[in-house]
Design an enzyme around this catalytic site. Sequence first.
Site, PDB file in Angstrom:
ATOM      1  N   ASN A  13       0.855  -1.189   0.000  1.00 36.18           N
ATOM      2  CA  ASN A  13       0.000   0.000   0.000  1.00 36.18           C
ATOM      3  C   ASN A  13       0.890   1.237   0.000  1.00 36.18           C
ATOM      4  O   ASN A  13       1.446   1.618   1.028  1.00 36.18           O
ATOM      5  CB  ASN A  13      -0.910  -0.016   1.233  1.00 36.18           C
ATOM      6  CG  ASN A  13      -1.800   1.215   1.302  1.00 36.18           C
ATOM      7  OD1 ASN A  13      -1.955   1.948   0.321  1.00 36.18           O
ATOM      8  ND2 ASN A  13      -2.386   1.451   2.461  1.00 36.18           N
ATOM      9  N   HIS A  59      -9.658   1.377   4.979  1.00 36.78           N
ATOM     10  CA  HIS A  59      -8.422   1.695   5.701  1.00 36.78           C
ATOM     11  C   HIS A  59      -8.681   2.828   6.689  1.00 36.78           C
ATOM     12  O   HIS A  59      -9.385   3.792   6.383  1.00 36.78           O
ATOM     13  CB  HIS A  59      -7.318   2.088   4.716  1.00 36.78           C
ATOM     14  CG  HIS A  59      -5.957   2.071   5.323  1.00 36.78           C
ATOM     15  ND1 HIS A  59      -5.507   3.067   6.164  1.00 36.78           N
ATOM     16  CD2 HIS A  59      -4.942   1.171   5.230  1.00 36.78           C
ATOM     17  CE1 HIS A  59      -4.281   2.782   6.553  1.00 36.78           C
ATOM     18  NE2 HIS A  59      -3.915   1.637   6.006  1.00 36.78           N
ATOM     19  N   GLU A  85      -5.712  -4.868  10.664  1.00 37.19           N
ATOM     20  CA  GLU A  85      -4.735  -3.784  10.766  1.00 37.19           C
ATOM     21  C   GLU A  85      -5.082  -2.915  11.980  1.00 37.19           C
ATOM     22  O   GLU A  85      -5.836  -1.943  11.868  1.00 37.19           O
ATOM     23  CB  GLU A  85      -4.722  -2.948   9.484  1.00 37.19           C
ATOM     24  CG  GLU A  85      -3.544  -2.006   9.421  1.00 37.19           C
ATOM     25  CD  GLU A  85      -3.370  -1.397   8.034  1.00 37.19           C
ATOM     26  OE1 GLU A  85      -2.229  -1.336   7.570  1.00 37.19           O
ATOM     27  OE2 GLU A  85      -4.375  -0.988   7.435  1.00 37.19           O
ATOM     28  N   GLY A 117       2.236   2.616  11.323  1.00 38.99           N
ATOM     29  CA  GLY A 117       3.285   3.626  11.298  1.00 38.99           C
ATOM     30  C   GLY A 117       3.973   3.884  12.617  1.00 38.99           C
ATOM     31  O   GLY A 117       4.763   4.823  12.727  1.00 38.99           O
TER      32      GLY A 117
END
Length: 233
Positions: free
Chosen positions: A8, A91, A155, A161
Amino acid sequence: MSFLIVANWKMNGTRSLFVNFIGKLNDKSNEITSKLVICPPFTSLPGNIELNSNISIGAQNCHYKKSGSYTGEISAEMLKELGCTYVILGHSERTHETNGEIKLKSETAIESGLHPIICVGENLEDRESSKTKEVVEYQCKSRLPIHGEYTVAYEPIWAIGTGHVPSNNAIAEVIEVIQSYTSKKHVIYGGSVSLENIENLSNILNLSGVLIGSASLDFDRFHKIVQQVEKAY
């Protein structure tokens, strides 16, 4: 099914970077048995670019309507025409989307011949309150289509991150929750996937693949991640 490795790129990378990346990937694909899906920004979507058989292209979103007055949006049919076979949906970085909208997008994508990768995952508050399984189960009920083929990406929002990843046991427990609802659909993991942790992640029971963010932008680093997966499988 081969191990699924999804890149991604988010809002990163130019068309020239994408073409160069795919060219290098094509050169290496004969030594790769995993299924690779590259999801660049819309501006880099391929058109007539040449792809080897184990490489596919995906998009990072689509609208749930086939056409209409939706400025800045793109339909699943448009993505299909551009050569996409996958699309990431739900997402957490796409704020203000409801579970219902994500489900509609997933259904439209399937109707248009795309394979949706539908994201689920808890935030930090949910995790600290021990509500991970409850939240993920609710998202499955609210987001996942009843019919058609799709993949679920677990996720956790707090892991994206940050460099922090749940334990293998914690991920395996969530996979079990998802698969109990989805009749054993494929589940992949995303959230700070890197070269440093891919070998460990590859050992998770019933994990069908990974969704990689920033670590997928550099070809050499991405290729090393793929090589680590190949060793594990």
